[in-house]
Design an enzyme around this catalytic site. Sequence first.
Site, short mmCIF file in Angstrom:
data_model
loop_
_atom_site.label_atom_id
_atom_site.label_comp_id
_atom_site.label_asym_id
_atom_site.label_seq_id
_atom_site.Cartn_x
_atom_site.Cartn_y
_atom_site.Cartn_z
N HIS A 124 -7.40 -2.46 -5.17
CA HIS A 124 -7.84 -1.06 -5.09
C HIS A 124 -9.35 -0.94 -4.80
O HIS A 124 -10.14 -1.81 -5.18
CB HIS A 124 -7.53 -0.39 -6.43
CG HIS A 124 -7.73 1.08 -6.44
ND1 HIS A 124 -8.84 1.68 -6.99
CD2 HIS A 124 -6.96 2.08 -5.95
CE1 HIS A 124 -8.73 2.99 -6.87
NE2 HIS A 124 -7.60 3.26 -6.23
N LYS A 229 -2.25 8.16 -15.10
CA LYS A 229 -1.02 7.87 -14.34
C LYS A 229 0.17 8.03 -15.30
O LYS A 229 0.45 9.16 -15.69
CB LYS A 229 -1.15 6.51 -13.68
CG LYS A 229 -2.41 6.48 -12.78
CD LYS A 229 -2.53 5.21 -11.97
CE LYS A 229 -3.93 5.04 -11.38
NZ LYS A 229 -4.37 6.09 -10.46
C1 LIG Z 1 -4.94 0.01 -8.97
C2 LIG Z 1 -5.81 1.16 -9.35
N1 LIG Z 1 -6.90 0.92 -10.10
C3 LIG Z 1 -7.72 1.92 -10.46
C4 LIG Z 1 -7.49 3.21 -10.08
C5 LIG Z 1 -8.46 4.30 -10.46
O1 LIG Z 1 -8.00 5.01 -11.55
P1 LIG Z 1 -8.45 6.54 -11.76
O2 LIG Z 1 -7.59 7.36 -10.86
O3 LIG Z 1 -8.23 6.79 -13.21
O4 LIG Z 1 -9.89 6.61 -11.37
C6 LIG Z 1 -6.36 3.51 -9.32
C7 LIG Z 1 -6.10 4.92 -8.93
O5 LIG Z 1 -5.57 5.28 -7.95
C8 LIG Z 1 -5.50 2.45 -8.93
O6 LIG Z 1 -4.43 2.70 -8.17
#
Ligand SMILES: Cc1ncc(COP(=O)(O)O)c(C=O)c1O
Length: 379
Positions: A124, A229
């Site tokens: 990500h 999520k």
């Molecule tokens: C694998 C992964 N890590 C981190 C995040 C970031 O999380 P947040 O949406 O709470 O900033 C996401 C969000 O899409 C994600 O898919």
Amino acid sequence: MTQLDDYLTELGRDLVALRDAGLLRRLRLPRGIDFVSNDYLGLADDPRLREAMREALRTTPVGSGGSRLLRGHHALFERLEERLADFCQAEAALLFATGYAANVGLLQTLVGRDDLVLSDERNHASLIDGIRLSGAHKVLYRHNDLGALEAALALPREGRAFVVTESVFSMDGDLAPLPDLVALAEGHEALVIVDEAHATGLYGSRGSGRVEELGLRARVLATVHTGGKALGSAGAWVAGPAALRDVLINRARPFVFSTAPLPALAAALEAALDVIAAEPARRSEVHRKAALLRGALHRSGLPAPGESPIIPVIVGGNTAALTLQERLEAVGFDVRAIRPPTVPPGTARLRVTTRYPVSDADLVRFAAEVGRILADCAA
Ligand SMILES: Cc1ncc(COP(=O)(O)O)c(C=O)c1O
């Protein structure tokens, strides 16, 4: 022409180029049955989370008023972090405002300039940005390819080596081979960081993720979990050794230099933990529904790869993905086209999520519509 006009013209040209490439993003309000959000367990609209927040708001200020190191710390955060540590069977946990902030803060804090970071090529953006900020040398290894990881681990290095991976990949829905990956890292004296964003609430007998499910807690340095999520609200936490938490409190810039989340968020997250503990059938239902949807998509002639509640329907072209999105919206489904740079060029897709509140009948109807529209477009 002023500097400002000139610059705005340049921005306008950039937007036209994005549009011409089928890459322009627009904000769209939710409409139709949700096949897109990460609210896997349906907790975002759960009355128990609402009530917990309402009750917290009766007795605590709305805003935290500052960063955690100033007046933004709160008893609710302390209690929550103890529960989060227990949930993850880790020594300690530290809450961040978002998963993005947690990943950036964690990596920028732990990884030094002389270190080597081995990062799955599909990690990500928040992991990528955290690694960038660390200034360390980064090697991207082929997605889930342990041979490529092993070759990278053998590279000469001055400092420590860190292996960084998601446990459930957010755009492909496949699972990292964690037991072998951890063993390989151990064999090469590398430390492992696992992003459990899409596993939290869905895997493990307690529901904290795949590290718990696979019994790997004592063998990884840290895990990152998100609250926005499957847990239905917002925020994120890092779970790991107590010393790690103390270092993050001192050095993680998104933690130190940012206002703490609303105290009531802690109440929503605690309520989500209660639901997850009390209703394990919710997560098994999500996995059953994902298998049902995959089967139905297969019968519609689609590969539907991956193994998790995230199912990519890869169509390739950006415009084709947008057309599929629009036609599905017209028959009542909310799905969004995911295009580069979020996914590699030529692999634009619908990233379909399987959610607890969606009925089996709607899953089957969705798969049939996807098959029908794609056949129609191919004809
Ligand atoms: C694998 C992964 N890590 C981190 C995040 C970031 O999380 P947040 O949406 O709470 O900033 C996401 C969000 O899409 C994600 O898919």
